[in-house]
Design an enzyme around this catalytic site. Structure first.
Site, PDB file in Angstrom:
ATOM      1  N   LYS A   9       0.727  -1.391   0.113  1.00  0.00           N
ATOM      2  CA  LYS A   9       0.079   0.278  -0.027  1.00  0.00           C
ATOM      3  C   LYS A   9       0.407   1.444  -0.214  1.00  0.00           C
ATOM      4  O   LYS A   9       1.611   1.398   0.298  1.00  0.00           O
ATOM      5  CB  LYS A   9      -1.098  -0.169   1.281  1.00  0.00           C
ATOM      6  CG  LYS A   9      -0.452  -0.347   2.742  1.00  0.00           C
ATOM      7  CD  LYS A   9       0.090   0.733   2.873  1.00  0.00           C
ATOM      8  CE  LYS A   9       0.716   1.099   4.597  1.00  0.00           C
ATOM      9  NZ  LYS A   9       1.878   2.633   4.495  1.00  0.00           N
ATOM     10  N   ASP A 139      -2.453  -1.906  10.191  1.00  0.00           N
ATOM     11  CA  ASP A 139      -2.136  -2.180   8.168  1.00  0.00           C
ATOM     12  C   ASP A 139      -3.048  -3.066   7.888  1.00  0.00           C
ATOM     13  O   ASP A 139      -3.310  -3.040   6.473  1.00  0.00           O
ATOM     14  CB  ASP A 139      -0.675  -1.449   8.273  1.00  0.00           C
ATOM     15  CG  ASP A 139      -0.928  -0.278   7.994  1.00  0.00           C
ATOM     16  OD1 ASP A 139      -1.154   0.868   8.020  1.00  0.00           O
ATOM     17  OD2 ASP A 139       0.591  -0.023   7.787  1.00  0.00           O
TER      18      ASP A 139
HETATM   19  O1  C5P Z   1       0.195  -1.128  13.823  1.00  0.00           O
HETATM   20  P1  C5P Z   1       1.301  -1.635  13.975  1.00  0.00           P
HETATM   21  O2  C5P Z   1       1.809  -2.972  14.842  1.00  0.00           O
HETATM   22  O3  C5P Z   1       1.137  -1.573  12.846  1.00  0.00           O
HETATM   23  O4  C5P Z   1       2.178  -0.684  14.801  1.00  0.00           O
HETATM   24  C1  C5P Z   1       2.930  -0.474  14.571  1.00  0.00           C
HETATM   25  C2  C5P Z   1       3.913   0.885  15.533  1.00  0.00           C
HETATM   26  O5  C5P Z   1       3.453   2.597  14.796  1.00  0.00           O
HETATM   27  C3  C5P Z   1       2.571   0.660  17.071  1.00  0.00           C
HETATM   28  O6  C5P Z   1       3.738   0.510  18.220  1.00  0.00           O
HETATM   29  C4  C5P Z   1       3.323   2.474  17.166  1.00  0.00           C
HETATM   30  O7  C5P Z   1       4.181   2.725  17.541  1.00  0.00           O
HETATM   31  C5  C5P Z   1       2.816   2.608  15.786  1.00  0.00           C
HETATM   32  N1  C5P Z   1       1.227   3.606  15.408  1.00  0.00           N
HETATM   33  C6  C5P Z   1       1.153   4.358  15.900  1.00  0.00           C
HETATM   34  N2  C5P Z   1      -0.203   4.752  15.456  1.00  0.00           N
HETATM   35  C7  C5P Z   1      -1.102   4.450  14.782  1.00  0.00           C
HETATM   36  C8  C5P Z   1      -0.359   3.089  14.063  1.00  0.00           C
HETATM   37  C9  C5P Z   1       0.783   2.855  14.374  1.00  0.00           C
HETATM   38  O8  C5P Z   1       1.576   5.114  16.959  1.00  0.00           O
HETATM   39  N3  C5P Z   1      -1.829   4.663  14.496  1.00  0.00           N
END
Ligand code: C5P
Length: 301
Positions: A9, A139
């Site tokens: 993406k 995601d």
């Molecule tokens: O959800 P995911 O594991 O992809 O997110 C990785 C990191 O990115 C999270 O631990 C956080 O630090 C950051 N993040 C965030 N806010 C979001 C998505 C991700 O701060 N909406």
């Protein structure tokens, strides 16, 4: 064996809101799936062997092969939720840049969920797969669905966007990845002491997508994480400037970077820009892709 193709993406809009008590940022994003894909294969393994994974492709040394691998976590979560055996071997054919801001790990998790659901006969409903996907990462639900969608919450709540036509992109890959949490932390540092408002969807962008107006899409692209990614990798700023000089309609850092996404008119201008960018020496490699494309899909069984 079941094989699933799952796309990368790019965020056409990534507007970051306040940091939430759970450590995530409230955000509004417009996800767009492009035909730069990984393929996830799963097959049953000998009883007691557990979940194993191998990854093929370039630059896969940074992909973990233990329980922290997102595809492994996806199969483990599905098996635990449905109380079925998890003796499964996963093979990931990687084309999506690793830690590149194109949700490659999330794609592999979505691909593994769909593939293991078919292999293990768990036959979950779409809404149940969505719930597991959201537990795996912000995601991952989008990688299941693909297309062009607004993401809200931490990115996991999806609403389809009306988009006409197909858009052509050149992606410039950098040496080494950027850690998503580190880029969000840099965003927090850059905005320390500010009151960050609740973001909203950009009407100009939604109109450009509805009408298929490439130039309007180009001027509406936005990414609040871009200054943070450029602060951590100043060469990305130079790369974007060069691509604009070389004919890109518009350019942004993709998600948390360091991959940069350049919008171009058509497949011919994509080839021209890809060749020209390669000779600048400002990026490690280039990929051409178009979108939108569907999310995780079984290709063989
Ligand atoms: O959800 P995911 O594991 O992809 O997110 C990785 C990191 O990115 C999270 O631990 C956080 O630090 C950051 N993040 C965030 N806010 C979001 C998505 C991700 O701060 N909406």
């Amino acid at each position: 064996m079941i094989s699933v193709r799952v796309p990368a993406k790019v965020n056409l809009q990534l507007s970051i809101g306040p940091l939430r008590p759970d450590g995530f940022h409230e955000l509004v994003t417009v996800f767009h799936a492009v035909d730069l894909s990984d393929v996830v294969h799963v097959r049953t393994a000998a009883p007691g062997s557990g979940i194993t994974v191998e990854v093929t492709g370039r630059d896969v040394a940074d992909v973990p092969l233990d329980d922290s691998n997102l595809a492994v976590r996806a199969v483990a979560l599905l098996a635990k939720t449905c109380d079925v055996s998890s003796d499964v071997h996963i093979t990931i054919e990687k084309l999506i840049p690793v830690a590149g801001g194109m949700a490659g790990g999330s794609a592999d998790a979505a691909g593994a969920l769909v593939a293991a659901d078919a292999l293990l006969g768990t036959r979950l409903k779409r809404s149940e797969l969505d719930a597991l996907a959201a537990q795996l990462g912000s995601d991952v639900p989008f990688a299941l669905h693909g297309g062009t969608m607004i993401g809200t919450g931490r990115g996991e709540q999806l609403t389809p966007v009306l988009a006409s036509g197909s858009f052509h992109w050149v992606f410039a890959l950098a040496d080494g990845g950027l850690s998503t949490p580190a880029v969000y932390a840099e965003f927090d540092r850059l905005h320390a002491g500010e009151r960050i408002p609740q973001p909203g969807a950009d009407e100009r962008l939604l109109f450009a997508l509805r009408s298929g107006d490439i130039r309007a899409l180009g001027s509406a692209l936005s990414n609040d994480l871009q200054p943070a990614a450029i602060a951590m990798r100043p060469e990305l700023g130079r790369l974007i400037e060069s691509a604009l000089e070389l004919g890109a309609i518009s350019g942004i850092v993709s998600g948390s970077g360091p991959t940069c996404a350049f919008l171009v008119w058509d497949s011919e201008s994509a080839l021209d820009l890809a060749v020209a960018l390669t000779s600048t020496g400002l990026c490690r490699d280039v990929r051409r892709a178009s979108g939108p494309v569907p999310g995780a899909r079984i290709i063989t069984s």
